[in-house]
Design an enzyme around this catalytic site. Structure first.
Site, mmCIF file in Angstrom:
data_model
loop_
_atom_site.group_PDB
_atom_site.id
_atom_site.type_symbol
_atom_site.label_atom_id
_atom_site.label_comp_id
_atom_site.label_asym_id
_atom_site.label_seq_id
_atom_site.Cartn_x
_atom_site.Cartn_y
_atom_site.Cartn_z
ATOM 1 N N TRP A 75 0.847 -1.356 0.148
ATOM 2 C CA TRP A 75 -0.034 0.281 -0.251
ATOM 3 C C TRP A 75 0.650 1.754 -0.119
ATOM 4 O O TRP A 75 0.510 1.918 -0.603
ATOM 5 C CB TRP A 75 -1.153 0.111 1.368
ATOM 6 C CG TRP A 75 -1.854 -2.087 1.193
ATOM 7 C CD1 TRP A 75 -1.889 -2.038 1.952
ATOM 8 C CD2 TRP A 75 -3.135 -1.502 0.051
ATOM 9 N NE1 TRP A 75 -2.967 -2.818 1.424
ATOM 10 C CE2 TRP A 75 -3.671 -2.913 0.285
ATOM 11 C CE3 TRP A 75 -2.807 -0.630 -1.256
ATOM 12 C CZ2 TRP A 75 -4.557 -3.062 -0.416
ATOM 13 C CZ3 TRP A 75 -3.949 -0.842 -1.685
ATOM 14 C CH2 TRP A 75 -4.946 -2.371 -1.607
ATOM 15 N N ASP A 133 -1.553 6.636 6.507
ATOM 16 C CA ASP A 133 -2.765 5.951 5.925
ATOM 17 C C ASP A 133 -2.318 4.790 7.065
ATOM 18 O O ASP A 133 -1.850 3.988 7.004
ATOM 19 C CB ASP A 133 -2.197 4.690 4.502
ATOM 20 C CG ASP A 133 -2.957 4.158 4.465
ATOM 21 O OD1 ASP A 133 -3.920 3.843 5.031
ATOM 22 O OD2 ASP A 133 -2.682 3.663 3.190
ATOM 23 N N LYS A 143 -12.695 -1.398 7.620
ATOM 24 C CA LYS A 143 -11.838 -2.517 7.971
ATOM 25 C C LYS A 143 -12.354 -2.598 9.724
ATOM 26 O O LYS A 143 -12.703 -3.875 10.310
ATOM 27 C CB LYS A 143 -10.455 -2.223 8.718
ATOM 28 C CG LYS A 143 -9.719 -2.678 6.806
ATOM 29 C CD LYS A 143 -7.984 -1.779 5.791
ATOM 30 C CE LYS A 143 -8.134 -2.183 4.653
ATOM 31 N NZ LYS A 143 -8.271 -3.199 4.315
HETATM 32 C C1 LIG Z 1 -3.625 -0.211 4.964
HETATM 33 C C2 LIG Z 1 -4.429 0.108 2.934
HETATM 34 N N1 LIG Z 1 -4.498 1.089 2.667
HETATM 35 C C3 LIG Z 1 -5.047 1.343 1.634
HETATM 36 C C4 LIG Z 1 -5.898 0.495 1.202
HETATM 37 C C5 LIG Z 1 -7.009 0.087 0.071
HETATM 38 O O1 LIG Z 1 -8.125 0.868 0.516
HETATM 39 P P1 LIG Z 1 -8.992 0.691 -0.823
HETATM 40 O O2 LIG Z 1 -9.647 -0.366 -1.576
HETATM 41 O O3 LIG Z 1 -10.051 1.555 0.047
HETATM 42 O O4 LIG Z 1 -8.538 1.744 -1.930
HETATM 43 C C6 LIG Z 1 -5.457 -0.714 2.306
HETATM 44 C C7 LIG Z 1 -6.810 -1.551 1.234
HETATM 45 O O5 LIG Z 1 -6.800 -2.911 1.577
HETATM 46 C C8 LIG Z 1 -5.242 -0.555 2.899
HETATM 47 O O6 LIG Z 1 -5.032 -2.420 3.432
#
Ligand SMILES: Cc1ncc(COP(=O)(O)O)c(C=O)c1O
Length: 359
Positions: free
Chosen positions: A101, A171, A195
């Site tokens: 991520w 994030d 989550k």
């Molecule tokens: C730490 C983290 N950041 C970003 C994301 C991406 O999230 P989204 O699907 O809402 O774009 C995730 C998804 O699992 C994640 O675990």
């Protein structure tokens, strides 16, 4: 009704109490004769819902007055672009790469400016958090970016990086509201809610007010400009109304149990049950350096693909579902977010003990 223990990394388990309350209010929200799904986002009833959600979140996280709370769409991934478009004044930022991520966020930011990779744990498949006490951060960087809890690899920053005075952007998708944080240490905190907070479709952005500006990159879409959203209190256009309403219920659920200090205690207890078992098991092994272990996502392996597939299948037959590891790392992963009851973790460990004895 038969509910399983759902160890999914997201969308993930929600508090049963919240789901029940939403079910009770589904057809007629508090006497207004319609569901929250059906009402105008401009109505007084909905205005109360979103305002109350924000007030409860502010209360829970102790958010300082000079921070705005935005309920947005596009998921966490959309923020990978919104952050640089809004914040890269000097067109330069530092990224710490602790997993997929963070990598994706850095790749997106590269479209808009220079991205300096400050540190990375790619050398050991992201099984640890790099030392962030003295990174090559320079004054001309607009911000330093981290992914605070790495959902796929199960690592978490236990101390924030020393950013040498540069703004920190985090994030927190997979550790949102799992423990108290000091919001004033961040410039921007954001996370997809699917989550720990609510149904997919909302991303919450908590941003220091001085960073909400008009002079963003000229091509920034209206919807991705924080100022557009902040000026209209997240009601510039139709927000994900129902999902925000559920988030609001989760905030109340957390407040009722005693807030983030209490949930942290419960999360530590739950995680300890699983990590203690992994530390003494001859069959199952945790994959993360002990000092960097996440309280939320716990990856583990057996080291034998066939046996791992058998484990996942038999666990599912026993009401323990979504334990398969991320497709890029294999093995297993138990996500034990806020709403996972302790009994779920205990049942998982009992099952692992039995599986180990039998195989
Ligand atoms: C730490 C983290 N950041 C970003 C994301 C991406 O999230 P989204 O699907 O809402 O774009 C995730 C998804 O699992 C994640 O675990």
């Amino acid at each position: 009704m038969s509910r399983v223990y759902n160890f999914s990394a997201g969308p993930a388990v929600l508090p049963e109490e919240v789901l029940q309350e939403a079910a009770d209010e589904m057809l007629d929200y508090r006497g207004c004769g319609m569901s929250v799904m059906e009402m105008s986002h401009r109505s007084k009833v909905y205005d109360d819902i979103i305002k109350e959600a924000e007030a409860d979140l502010r209360d829970l996280m102790n958010i300082p007055d000079n921070y705005k709370v935005l309920f947005l769409q596009g998921g966490a991934s959309q923020q990978f672009a919104a952050v640089p478009m809004n914040l890269m004044k000097n067109k330069k930022a530092g990224y710490i790469i602790t997993g997929q991520w963070a990598k994706k966020a850095a790749a997106e930011a590269k479209k808009y400016g220079e991205v300096v990779e400050l540190a990375s744990s790619a050398d050991k498949t992201f099984t640890y958090i790099p030392d962030c006490s003295d990174l090559p951060i320079t004054d001309d960087m607009d911000y330093v970016y981290i992914c605070e809890n790495n959902t796929i690899y199960g690592t978490k920053y236990k101390t924030l990086p020393n950013t040498k005075g540069v703004d920190l952007v985090a994030d927190v998708s997979s550790c949102f509201l799992s423990e108290p944080i000091d919001v004033s240490k961040y410039a921007v905190v954001y996370g997809g809610v699917q989550k720990n907070v609510g149904p997919a479709g909302v991303v919450i952005v908590i941003i220091r007010e001085d960073l909400i500006r008009d002079d963003v990159m000229p091509f920034t879409p209206t919807m991705l400009k924080y100022k557009t959203q902040a000026d209209k209190d997240s009601l510039y256009n139709t927000p994900p109304c129902y999902n925000i309403y559920i988030c609001g219920k989760v905030f109340k659920w957390l407040k009722k149990m005693g807030g983030l200090t209490e949930i942290q205690k419960r999360n530590e207890e739950k995680a300890k049950i699983l990590y203690d078992f992994l530390d003494q098991s001859k069959m199952f092994k945790g994959t993360v350096e002990a000092k960097d272990r996440s309280l939320m996502n716990v990856p583990f392996v057996i080291g034998d693909k066939e046996l791992e597939a058998k484990f996942v299948k038999e666990a599912e037959e026993n009401g323990l579902v979504n334990l398969k590891g991320h497709r890029t790392v294999g093995g297993m992963r138990a996500s034990i977010y806020n709403a996972m009851p302790k009994a779920g973790v205990e049942k998982l460990v009992e099952f692992m003990k039995k599986f180990e004895a039998e195989n």
